[in-house]
Design a protein around this motif. Sequence first.
Motif, mmCIF file in Angstrom:
data_model
loop_
_atom_site.group_PDB
_atom_site.id
_atom_site.type_symbol
_atom_site.label_atom_id
_atom_site.label_comp_id
_atom_site.label_asym_id
_atom_site.label_seq_id
_atom_site.Cartn_x
_atom_site.Cartn_y
_atom_site.Cartn_z
ATOM 1 N N TRP A 575 0.441 -1.294 -1.240
ATOM 2 C CA TRP A 575 0.726 -1.202 -2.664
ATOM 3 C C TRP A 575 0.454 -2.546 -3.351
ATOM 4 C CZ3 TRP A 575 6.033 1.157 -4.591
ATOM 5 C CH2 TRP A 575 5.982 1.353 -5.979
ATOM 6 N N GLY A 576 0.750 -3.631 -2.665
ATOM 7 C CA GLY A 576 0.585 -4.967 -3.237
ATOM 8 C C GLY A 576 -0.851 -5.321 -3.575
ATOM 9 N N LYS A 577 -1.820 -4.550 -3.070
ATOM 10 C CA LYS A 577 -3.218 -4.813 -3.423
ATOM 11 C C LYS A 577 -3.537 -4.382 -4.855
ATOM 12 C CE LYS A 577 -5.240 -4.795 1.222
ATOM 13 N NZ LYS A 577 -6.191 -4.155 2.167
ATOM 14 N N ALA A 578 -2.603 -3.697 -5.502
ATOM 15 C CA ALA A 578 -2.804 -3.305 -6.900
ATOM 16 C C ALA A 578 -2.624 -4.485 -7.851
ATOM 17 C CB ALA A 578 -1.834 -2.171 -7.268
ATOM 18 N N ALA A 615 6.268 -4.951 -0.201
ATOM 19 C CA ALA A 615 7.687 -4.846 0.154
ATOM 20 C C ALA A 615 8.575 -5.000 -1.076
ATOM 21 C CB ALA A 615 8.035 -5.890 1.207
ATOM 22 N N LEU A 616 8.206 -5.910 -1.966
ATOM 23 C CA LEU A 616 8.972 -6.090 -3.204
ATOM 24 C C LEU A 616 8.925 -4.822 -4.053
ATOM 25 C CD1 LEU A 616 7.775 -9.697 -4.147
ATOM 26 C CD2 LEU A 616 10.106 -9.056 -3.494
ATOM 27 N N ALA A 617 7.754 -4.198 -4.115
ATOM 28 C CA ALA A 617 7.625 -2.960 -4.879
ATOM 29 C C ALA A 617 8.443 -1.836 -4.250
ATOM 30 C CB ALA A 617 6.149 -2.564 -4.967
ATOM 31 N N ALA A 618 8.439 -1.766 -2.907
ATOM 32 C CA ALA A 618 9.229 -0.741 -2.220
ATOM 33 C C ALA A 618 10.712 -0.933 -2.482
ATOM 34 C CB ALA A 618 8.935 -0.790 -0.720
ATOM 35 N N SER A 663 5.448 -11.118 -11.914
ATOM 36 C CA SER A 663 4.127 -10.507 -12.096
ATOM 37 C C SER A 663 4.217 -9.016 -11.798
ATOM 38 C CB SER A 663 3.090 -11.178 -11.197
ATOM 39 O OG SER A 663 3.426 -11.021 -9.832
ATOM 40 N N GLN A 664 3.180 -8.274 -12.125
ATOM 41 C CA GLN A 664 3.254 -6.820 -12.038
ATOM 42 C C GLN A 664 2.167 -6.228 -11.149
ATOM 43 O OE1 GLN A 664 3.302 -5.240 -16.077
ATOM 44 N NE2 GLN A 664 5.508 -4.913 -15.866
ATOM 45 N N LEU A 665 2.518 -5.065 -10.581
ATOM 46 C CA LEU A 665 1.537 -4.202 -9.940
ATOM 47 C C LEU A 665 1.269 -3.049 -10.889
ATOM 48 C CD1 LEU A 665 2.909 -3.905 -6.265
ATOM 49 C CD2 LEU A 665 1.321 -5.591 -7.200
ATOM 50 N N GLU A 671 -4.115 9.575 -3.443
ATOM 51 C CA GLU A 671 -4.891 10.819 -3.445
ATOM 52 C C GLU A 671 -4.089 12.004 -2.914
ATOM 53 O OE1 GLU A 671 -8.629 11.846 -0.901
ATOM 54 O OE2 GLU A 671 -9.321 10.861 -2.719
ATOM 55 N N ASN A 672 -3.992 13.055 -3.715
ATOM 56 C CA ASN A 672 -3.312 14.299 -3.345
ATOM 57 C C ASN A 672 -1.874 14.080 -2.883
ATOM 58 O OD1 ASN A 672 -5.762 15.711 -3.781
ATOM 59 N ND2 ASN A 672 -6.445 15.158 -1.713
ATOM 60 N N SER A 673 -1.205 13.059 -3.447
ATOM 61 C CA SER A 673 0.144 12.763 -2.963
ATOM 62 C C SER A 673 1.079 12.416 -4.120
ATOM 63 C CB SER A 673 0.101 11.622 -1.948
ATOM 64 O OG SER A 673 1.377 11.352 -1.433
ATOM 65 N N GLU A 674 1.187 11.158 -4.483
ATOM 66 C CA GLU A 674 2.108 10.741 -5.531
ATOM 67 C C GLU A 674 1.484 9.643 -6.372
ATOM 68 O OE1 GLU A 674 5.565 8.308 -4.529
ATOM 69 O OE2 GLU A 674 4.721 7.967 -2.526
ATOM 70 N N ILE A 675 2.148 9.382 -7.494
ATOM 71 C CA ILE A 675 1.722 8.290 -8.364
ATOM 72 C C ILE A 675 2.762 7.186 -8.265
ATOM 73 C CG2 ILE A 675 1.271 7.568 -10.730
ATOM 74 C CD1 ILE A 675 0.247 10.358 -11.325
ATOM 75 N N LEU A 676 2.327 6.014 -7.795
ATOM 76 C CA LEU A 676 3.218 4.867 -7.724
ATOM 77 C C LEU A 676 3.253 4.204 -9.091
ATOM 78 C CD1 LEU A 676 2.029 3.337 -4.312
ATOM 79 C CD2 LEU A 676 3.943 4.896 -4.720
ATOM 80 N N PRO A 677 4.434 3.991 -9.648
ATOM 81 C CA PRO A 677 4.514 3.483 -11.015
ATOM 82 C C PRO A 677 4.164 1.998 -11.103
ATOM 83 C CG PRO A 677 6.698 3.598 -10.054
ATOM 84 C CD PRO A 677 5.763 4.212 -9.047
ATOM 85 N N SER A 678 3.875 1.567 -12.286
ATOM 86 C CA SER A 678 3.742 0.138 -12.539
ATOM 87 C C SER A 678 5.100 -0.509 -12.291
ATOM 88 C CB SER A 678 3.298 -0.097 -13.984
ATOM 89 O OG SER A 678 3.314 -1.466 -14.289
ATOM 90 N N VAL A 679 5.103 -1.650 -11.615
ATOM 91 C CA VAL A 679 6.386 -2.253 -11.238
ATOM 92 C C VAL A 679 6.321 -3.770 -11.402
ATOM 93 C CG1 VAL A 679 5.738 -2.396 -8.799
ATOM 94 C CG2 VAL A 679 8.143 -2.410 -9.415
ATOM 95 N N GLU A 680 7.415 -4.329 -11.897
ATOM 96 C CA GLU A 680 7.540 -5.782 -11.983
ATOM 97 C C GLU A 680 8.175 -6.284 -10.694
ATOM 98 O OE1 GLU A 680 10.365 -8.807 -14.401
ATOM 99 O OE2 GLU A 680 8.965 -7.667 -15.676
#
Length: 735
Positions: A575-578, A615-618, A663-665, A671-680
């Motif tokens: 996720w952090g690659k976003a 991990a921070l986003a999780a 900072s934000q992601l 794909e075919n699963s879920e949408i991870l929200p924008s997160v600070e």
Amino acid sequence: MNYKDFFKQVTGFTPYPWQERFSGWDGKLVSVIRAPTGAGKESGTVVPWLYSHKIGEPSTTRLIYALPTRSLVDQVYENTQRVVKASGLPIQVYCLKGGKVEHGFEQDLTQPAILIGTQDQLLSRALNRGFGVSWAQRPLHCAALTNDCRWVLDEIQLTGVAYSTLVQLYKHWQDLGTFGNVQLCLMSATFDERPLKELKIERFDLNKIDFAHEELNAKVTRPKPVYRASVEGVKDVAVLLRAKHTPDTLSLMVVNTVDRAREIGELLADLEPLVIHSRFLGIDREVLQKKLKDYKGIIVATQVVEAGVDLDADLLITELCPWSSFVQRCGRCGRKRTSNHVEIRWLDYQQNWKAIPYSDLECQDTRNRLLELTDASLHHLSKVALPQLDISHRLLTKQHLETFFCTHYLKRNLRGSSTVSDFIRETTNFTVLVFWSTEQPNQLPMQRYLCPVPIKQLLDFCQSYNVTPCIWGEDRWEKARPTSGDVVWLPLDQGGYSHERGWTANPKDKPDPNRYKLQLEPEFSDRRFSYSLKLGVHLKDTEDCLQKIIPFLQHLGLSQPLTEELCRCARWHDWGKAHQLWQAYARAKGNLLAKSKNYGHASELNGYRHEMASALAAAAQGAPFLAQYLIAAHHGKVRDSLMPNNPQEDCSLRIVRGVEIGSQLCEVEIENSEILPSVELSLAGDFEDWDLQIEELLEKYGFFKLVYLEALVRNADVKASKYREEEVKNDRSNS
């Protein structure tokens, strides 16, 4: 197919009675096999494990076969490869020894594998301190060697402290828990069971039925006359060997030190003897190993040929050594053939002889026994009372294990963690792995380009010739005092090595650049792909890879809630690659990428660890700390500490492992699963007590289970990437 037929299919021989009995061992108790040289201990333990896979009832996923010497590993490795090929099973065999360490077994813990290696290579990995392995990769190796595996320790009388360490480690596996079964088998011709006093054991000794077996009986009773040879020094030894050697036969001289082996070899240079010891580069050792097969002539060797090496000499001349070592050396004479004449001569030096590396007391004890011995047949040796061994022992505590769990540079040296070598070999046997090149490479060389060198000899060489050794630290070279297992770089022009004689500590001896073309290990970090892969696709692929192995994991004892948590970790791991910083590094140009064919320079990331951001986003989504930890650990760089591994890296409440707090992601569609929200990204919650939370995880899951969970997420990540690479490769080949 029954076991007897399967054994004959893969070995070409009918099993001995004890080998049939051992096939029924279920692994619930520690097995003890006491059998003489030539009784088939190797095939007796490998084939039952293979048979369990053949009939679809595998005892464990991995078989770990540990041995005291590199030369013995070579033989068992080659034999096992032949046996596995004859079985028709798709099982990979890996070699792990100084000079040759094969990788791959750690990348998929669901695939059956056989690991054959030296005690230091295997035990160091089981303690999360794998020799010659980068710190980030060590937990993967540890997971593979401590969960769902059957350990075999062969020739325990030669393993020193490793025997006691493995027994203690087995007890910790039972107490702290592992996933799947962990089984232990111990083998030797001479046995001391004192370290096993707190364990229930199952014995597989040879009995009357075994000795009544025609072939086994011929091996056990064949005569091996023993004679005393009075000598003054190595010149007399060379004269004796020259006089007693018969052309077109094999004569074996075994001495206790590398220096004496070299000196005797030089005195017999006109006879072109093979001089064999442990201080060779892997590439040169491979050449020697090939020459050994069906060799006729003179071999002058150190203890490296002592155990199990497939030599069948007509003449054995040996220096005094501990009794168990003498028994093993006798096993290299009259090993297979039973009709030829053989003889054994032991050297009784009359002056200026030192027992190094053994004690005078041990060698004197052997001398007293030999003065009464006229025949060293297996039958006669079995009747000689064994000396009381001084078994090396160092207490391996839970505190040690928790320290070994740590890989961060500030934590890994706490409470004496750097003394892991004390649990593996005697201090006199501590070695480092040395290689030579004109310039420092940017990563580790392949194992076959490394030479084992005693630490003291290396330090003396460096001091005498004003050489500064560099060791491989946390993914970079560091000027530091080397410790056992370290990989050390020396400039090529500083010398110290001869292709013919091995490590010499002579600056005039230098590796030949034309013969010694250094090859490096492949990098495990982000690398340029031949395609670009969308982030959402890679996250879904990784989860799918983990989903596929859930039945296997449930068989090992993982609960449904735990496997569901692992799947979430796989789905969120990158996720952090976003983050815009990482996407700029990947030259994404509007697409959210997980893999790129056009990465920028690593310096552009300013130390940014995308797994830390993941991990921070999780955490922001309410994931439990186990998930936060497993996501953070999926490259092995962020594990037991949030502090940077590079002391010069910025670390504050504002920046953690290169991640700027606040900072934000951006939003990510999986794909075919879920949408991870924008997160600070923030440090709220568990991150404030990272060290404390790690201790609680260790208390709940234990050292061995926790590294296994780490490995599962990392394995899924690797498999997902390989899947897409193969897909692209196939598409291109079909177009």
